[in-house]
Design an enzyme around this catalytic site. Structure first.
Site, PDB file in Angstrom:
ATOM      1  N   SER A 246       0.832  -1.201   0.000  1.00 40.32           N
ATOM      2  CA  SER A 246       0.000   0.000   0.000  1.00 40.32           C
ATOM      3  C   SER A 246       0.873   1.260   0.000  1.00 40.32           C
ATOM      4  O   SER A 246       1.754   1.395  -0.834  1.00 40.32           O
ATOM      5  CB  SER A 246      -0.963  -0.042   1.192  1.00 40.32           C
ATOM      6  N   ASP A 559      -8.578  -3.384  -6.652  1.00 38.68           N
ATOM      7  CA  ASP A 559      -8.551  -4.244  -5.462  1.00 38.68           C
ATOM      8  C   ASP A 559      -9.434  -3.712  -4.343  1.00 38.68           C
ATOM      9  O   ASP A 559      -9.221  -4.030  -3.192  1.00 38.68           O
ATOM     10  CB  ASP A 559      -7.112  -4.426  -4.965  1.00 38.68           C
ATOM     11  N   HIS A 612      -7.587  -5.370  -1.015  1.00 40.44           N
ATOM     12  CA  HIS A 612      -6.365  -4.611  -0.759  1.00 40.44           C
ATOM     13  C   HIS A 612      -5.551  -5.136   0.422  1.00 40.44           C
ATOM     14  O   HIS A 612      -4.321  -5.226   0.349  1.00 40.44           O
ATOM     15  CB  HIS A 612      -6.726  -3.143  -0.535  1.00 40.44           C
TER      16      HIS A 612
END
Length: 657
Positions: A246, A559, A612
């Protein structure tokens, strides 16, 4: 005095009668008081409802902990068949073993933060987690918690008398909360092939700070540099495998420029530091070009989930029966002090994300409908394409209108100013209080905002926040990367304004999930009481049948957090081969993981998820990482695996390479 004769019971003829004397005082004592009807309030209903939920959750948790550890697997296997071997078991059977040291770089919000110094309300919380873990302090003292999780609104650093610092070690981000894994599954599988804490390192940092400020305050970048050097030295010179997730992807991109840049701005490692110390960078769910959902997060402290709540209970949240609006204002006040959130704003402007009448993914919804209906003659396929380039639209009419039909009034020169309402009906100060009616109306009358204009909108509605942010981050495209201005740290986390290191033997992967609707653009409205709440709100009434617009949110492939365009473009085109962004020709690979939800409830978050965070438990992704850590190259893994249209979308972007 009253005289009462008791009736004889059967069979008592031979018994004498008995008289019982009862006084008036006895009557008064035996008389039951008249009870008034208790009024049942909404608060009582809420308390009972919350209590029932808590008791039910406790019973479920107790039952789950009481059952044998193998029971969930036994039930799932009875329904779906035997579970596959975990990736660590699978590759260890093939004889693979730990080779390269591994460094984890967590993303935004997943790393734990603990208290080292605070005000009086934090008594007894020394070195207790304020973020991550149980989140118990949020419920016990929410305002105190928000105060200590906030940074100084002027400097972006610690407020006076407050020190909140990142948790260190693997425990910093293995679990976000009890039972909710982040890195734990990957760490456990790495352990199965011989990894342990001496050759694994969690590069935890205070994710609230700007990237450069993590070095200024905590020397975090220097610690990462030293730990990588130590791990490489103690592993016999084997280079490290870096695994960011991320926002950690952007953070490590910043690090690779910092570590080679000369002091005092950089780490002084020299131009070949990355080539000497890094084998591979495995980026997971990387928002290389930003995420559109960061815009509503900063603009109105809401995202799609909150918009869905509004749609499910229309009017309830808006009326603020549960002080929901007040909670959003506290969240906005706190998160707007976190400089890191501005690193996630869309980068590349209209060139990457599209303009008023085009976007790279403009045909995504049409193709998805045609696949769903398996009918190329479906009338819905002739519907107008979604205007994804309009990241913010005020009203569905503005979102759908042709570019030439839009009548916009420029907001940039609008006169701001406080009003009576600003100072009388607000309990939580936000920068909106400085705008007044004129500034708010001007922002609405501009109608639509593309990626370039979104940055200007945020500079208009939140000038203090963006003044801090613009000192640390940039969102453009470099015309000449040899210009000395790009030696400044504000450009280092933007892949369109910086070069990859001179490390031709290094490899870069981008691994991310696809197949989940992901936020891309928003339809907004002006709230009914703009001066007393956050003035802008996602318009949940904006909807289009058989379309990618639902509850005021346009979605594309991704995602659930990062659109595929942002995660995949750099490895698909921007860095592919020798380009001005990748002058040494570092090999890049795309590994997409098509989302498959868990087959049963007992499977938890699933082993094939592309979401995610849940992708961190995806067996295919974990197996790929284990093989890379054990020495495999991208070609040995099989090169690219692509399910989305990222290659086609990338070709639509006219970027000078």
């Amino acid at each position: 005095m009253a005289l009462i004769r008791r009736k004889k019971a059967p069979g008592s003829e031979n018994q004498g009668t008995s008289d019982v004397k009862i006084t008036d005082d006895d009557n008064k004592k035996n008389k039951k008081p008249i009870q008034k009807n208790k009024r049942w309030t909404c608060l009582d209903n809420c308390c009972w409802f919350i209590g029932c939920i808590c008791v039910s959750w406790w019973l479920l948790l107790f039952s789950f902990n009481a059952m044998p550890a193998s029971f969930p697997q036994f039930v799932t296997e009875a329904i779906t068949g035997p579970w596959p071997d975990p990736p660590g078991v699978k590759v260890s059977k093939e004889g693979l073993f730990a080779k390269h040291p591994v460094v984890f770089v967590p993303g935004i919000v997943t790393g734990g933060l603990e208290l080292w110094e605070g005000h009086n309300c934090t008594e007894g919380l020394f070195r207790k987690r304020l973020w991550g873990g149980t989140f118990g302090e949020v419920y016990k003292r929410p305002l105190c918690w928000a105060e200590h999780m906030s940074l100084d609104n002027e400097t972006g650093m610690d407020p006076p008398g407050v020190r909140v610092r990142p948790v260190t070690g693997l425990v910093a981000a293995d679990y976000f909360a009890a039972g909710y894994f982040v890195w734990a599954v990957l760490i456990a599988n790495l352990a199965r092939i011989g990894y342990e804490e001496k050759n694994m390192y969690m590069a935890s940092y205070d994710w609230r700070l700007s990237f450069q400020n993590t070095e200024v305050r905590d020397q975090t970048l220097s610690r990462i540099k030293s730990n990588i050097e130590l791990m490489v030295a103690t592993s016999g010179g084997k280079k490290a495998v870096i695994i960011p997730h991320s926002m950690g992807v952007l953070y490590f991109l910043h690090f690779m420029k910092w570590v080679e840049a000369p002091a005092p701005m950089g780490g002084g490692g020299g131009p070949d530091w990355c080539a000497k110390h890094i084998k591979t960078v495995v980026n997971i769910g990387g928002p290389f070009l930003g995420v559109p959902k960061s815009v509503p997060g900063l603009l109105s402290a809401e995202v799609r989930d909150i918009a869905v709540l509004r749609a499910v209970a229309p009017g309830v949240l808006d009326k603020d029966l549960f002080r929901f609006q007040m909670m959003l204002q506290h969240v906005m006040k706190m998160t707007r002090t976190w400089d890191s959130t501005m690193s996630m704003l869309p980068k590349g402007g209209d060139t990457i994300w599209g303009g008023l009448d085009w976007s790279p993914e403009e045909d995504y919804c049409q193709n998805r409908r045609n696949q769903n209906h398996n009918d190329t003659k479906n009338p819905a396929s002739h519907e107008k394409n979604s205007n994804y380039g309009r990241i913010i639209s005020f009203g569905q009419e503005a979102a759908d209108a042709a570019a030439l039909e839009l009548k916009r009034i420029d907001f940039r020169d609008a006169i701001k100013g406080r009003t009576v309402a600003n100072s009388s009906c607000q309990e939580v100060w936000t920068e909106y209080h400085e705008m007044g009616y004129g500034g708010i109306d001007a922002a609405v009358e501009y109608k639509v905002y593309t990626a370039d204009e979104v940055v200007e909108l945020l500079e208009f509605v939140a000038p203090k926040m963006m003044a801090r942010g613009s000192a640390h981050f940039s969102y453009g495209i470099a015309e000449n990367l040899n210009d000395p201005k790009y030696d400044h740290y504000k450009y280092w986390s933007n892949p369109l304004e910086t070069k990859l290191p001179n490390a031709p033997d290094m490899e870069i992967y981008t691994m991310y999930g696809v197949g989940i609707p992901t936020e891309r653009a928003y339809v907004y409205k002006l709230t009914h009481s703009a001066e007393c709440t956050i003035p802008f709100q996602i318009d949940t009434s904006a909807d289009r049948v058989d379309s990618c617009l639902t509850d005021g949110v346009f979605t594309v492939d991704g995602d659930e957090t990062v659109p595929a365009l942002s995660a995949g473009f750099m490895c698909a085109k921007g860095w592919r081969g020798k380009t001005r962004f990748n002058p040494s020709g570092i090999k890049t690979y795309i590994r997409e993981y098509n989302h498959a939800p868990p087959a049963t409830f007992l499977e938890g978050r699933g082993t094939q998820s592309g979401a995610h965070v849940d992708i961190m438990g995806n067996f295919a992704l974990i197996e790929d990482i284990l093989r890379v850590a054990a020495g495999a190259t991208g070609e040995e893994l099989g090169g690219d695996i692509i399910y989305s249209d990222i290659l086609k979308w990338s070709e639509k972007i006219n970027l000078n390479l």
